[in-house]
Motif scaffolding. Structure first.
Motif, mmCIF file in Angstrom:
data_model
loop_
_atom_site.group_PDB
_atom_site.id
_atom_site.type_symbol
_atom_site.label_atom_id
_atom_site.label_comp_id
_atom_site.label_asym_id
_atom_site.label_seq_id
_atom_site.Cartn_x
_atom_site.Cartn_y
_atom_site.Cartn_z
ATOM 1 N N UNK B 9 43.826 -33.248 -9.770
ATOM 2 C CA UNK B 9 42.250 -33.104 -10.027
ATOM 3 C C UNK B 9 42.310 -33.424 -11.434
ATOM 4 N N UNK B 10 43.436 -33.185 -12.309
ATOM 5 C CA UNK B 10 43.535 -33.389 -13.714
ATOM 6 C C UNK B 10 44.723 -34.168 -14.005
ATOM 7 N N UNK B 11 44.850 -35.334 -14.850
ATOM 8 C CA UNK B 11 45.813 -35.863 -15.349
ATOM 9 C C UNK B 11 45.934 -36.315 -16.750
ATOM 10 N N UNK B 12 46.962 -35.996 -17.326
ATOM 11 C CA UNK B 12 46.940 -36.198 -18.827
ATOM 12 C C UNK B 12 48.167 -37.205 -18.766
ATOM 13 N N UNK B 13 47.934 -38.512 -19.782
ATOM 14 C CA UNK B 13 49.076 -39.107 -20.048
ATOM 15 C C UNK B 13 48.928 -39.763 -21.484
ATOM 16 N N UNK B 88 37.884 -40.392 -12.425
ATOM 17 C CA UNK B 88 37.947 -41.459 -11.270
ATOM 18 C C UNK B 88 37.654 -40.676 -10.010
ATOM 19 N N UNK B 89 36.965 -41.563 -9.165
ATOM 20 C CA UNK B 89 36.758 -41.157 -7.818
ATOM 21 C C UNK B 89 37.095 -42.281 -6.830
ATOM 22 N N UNK B 90 37.818 -41.667 -5.568
ATOM 23 C CA UNK B 90 37.981 -42.693 -4.701
ATOM 24 C C UNK B 90 36.938 -42.253 -3.783
ATOM 25 N N UNK B 91 36.794 -43.248 -2.691
ATOM 26 C CA UNK B 91 35.852 -43.221 -1.575
ATOM 27 C C UNK B 91 36.536 -43.875 -0.279
ATOM 28 N N UNK B 104 37.384 -36.176 -7.317
ATOM 29 C CA UNK B 104 37.450 -36.654 -8.627
ATOM 30 C C UNK B 104 38.755 -36.304 -9.404
ATOM 31 N N UNK B 105 39.353 -37.316 -10.305
ATOM 32 C CA UNK B 105 40.261 -36.899 -11.090
ATOM 33 C C UNK B 105 39.922 -37.213 -12.345
ATOM 34 N N UNK B 106 40.019 -36.372 -13.306
ATOM 35 C CA UNK B 106 39.803 -36.245 -14.775
ATOM 36 C C UNK B 106 41.193 -36.803 -15.433
ATOM 37 N N UNK B 107 41.028 -37.979 -15.841
ATOM 38 C CA UNK B 107 42.155 -38.525 -16.817
ATOM 39 C C UNK B 107 41.999 -38.512 -18.114
ATOM 40 N N UNK B 108 43.061 -38.139 -18.852
ATOM 41 C CA UNK B 108 42.914 -38.101 -20.271
ATOM 42 C C UNK B 108 43.995 -38.915 -20.570
ATOM 43 N N UNK B 109 43.774 -39.884 -21.589
ATOM 44 C CA UNK B 109 44.785 -40.593 -22.201
ATOM 45 C C UNK B 109 44.941 -40.292 -23.737
ATOM 46 N N UNK B 110 46.084 -39.749 -24.008
ATOM 47 C CA UNK B 110 46.187 -39.298 -25.486
ATOM 48 C C UNK B 110 46.826 -40.302 -26.445
ATOM 49 N N UNK B 111 46.108 -40.443 -27.545
ATOM 50 C CA UNK B 111 46.695 -41.482 -28.440
ATOM 51 C C UNK B 111 47.715 -41.131 -28.764
#
Lengths: 112, 111
Positions: B9-13, B88-91, B104-111
């Motif tokens: 559901x959440x992803x941080x990279x 991001x949503x898949x269907x 949905x997946x909330x993606x956060x990309x850390x600088x």
């Protein structure tokens, strides 16, 4: 082309009030749909239309009516608003025979 | 009807790393699998899609893979950038009026 447009952007209603969410598209798409988006639940289909004069129910139709008098317009009517209808509403259009949804900018609705 | 489950559901990279989002579906009749990106306060926009007769599809830094036997498909984003941060949503669907979305997946990309 403006694509899919929606009005209003934001609306506050009191319980029991009625309103119409407007949706229009200028891409000459035959298929149109209404979705609601709630936190943690993705998008759910309310009603859809495969052409002028033809509408049908989706996954969550209760409390909503639609009509399709022209190819361009697909309004969504809330008959008697309830707090459970607080949501973000997206209209979408689709080329006939395909599945790709082109979404409008959304209407954020708050029912008090 | 179709049921689509999406993880995580959440992803941080960290910027530059890869991100993978997975979805499973229940209806074997589903034959169209799109992925949508939704930035805060904006509309969902299609970023890539795949049909059931194809196992993998790539478009620059994004790719989607489909395993029909296991009924799951995944979104892969390589060399992530801060502007990839979004939900991001898949269907999955077998027709335009039977499209079921993941949560949905909330993606956060850390600088």
């Amino acid at each position: 082309n403006a694509g899919v447009t929606q009005t209003p952007k934001f609306q506050v209603l009191k319980t029991g009030q009625s309103m119409t969410l407007q949706c229009a598209q200028d891409m000459n798409h035959e298929y149109m749909s209404w979705y609601r988006q709630d936190p943690g639940m993705g998008l759910r289909l309310i009603h859809y239309s495969v052409g002028a004069g033809i509408t049908d129910q989706g996954e969550v139709p209760n409390g909503y009516n639609v009509s399709r008098s022209t190819t361009e317009d697909f309004p969504l009517r809330l008959l008697s608003a309830a707090p459970s209808q607080t949501s973000v509403y997206f209209c979408a259009s689709t080329v006939r025979g395909t599945e790709t949804q082109y979404f409008g900018p959304g209407t954020r609705l708050l029912v008090l | 009807g179709e049921n689509v489950e999406q993880h995580p559901s959440t992803l941080s990279v960290q910027e530059g790393d890869s991100a993978v989002i997975k979805c499973t579906y229940s209806d074997s009749a589903s034959n169209y699998f799109p992925w949508y990106k939704q930035e805060l306060g904006k509309r969902p926009q299609l970023i890539i899609d795949i049909r059931s007769n194809v196992g993998e599809k790539k478009d620059q830094r994004i790719a989607v893979t489909l395993n029909k036997t296991a009924k799951h498909f995944s979104l892969h984003i390589t060399e992530t950038q801060p502007e990839d941060s979004a939900v991001y949503f898949c269907a999955a669907s077998d027709s335009f009026n039977d499209m079921r979305f993941g949560a949905g997946t909330r993606l956060t990309v850390k600088p």
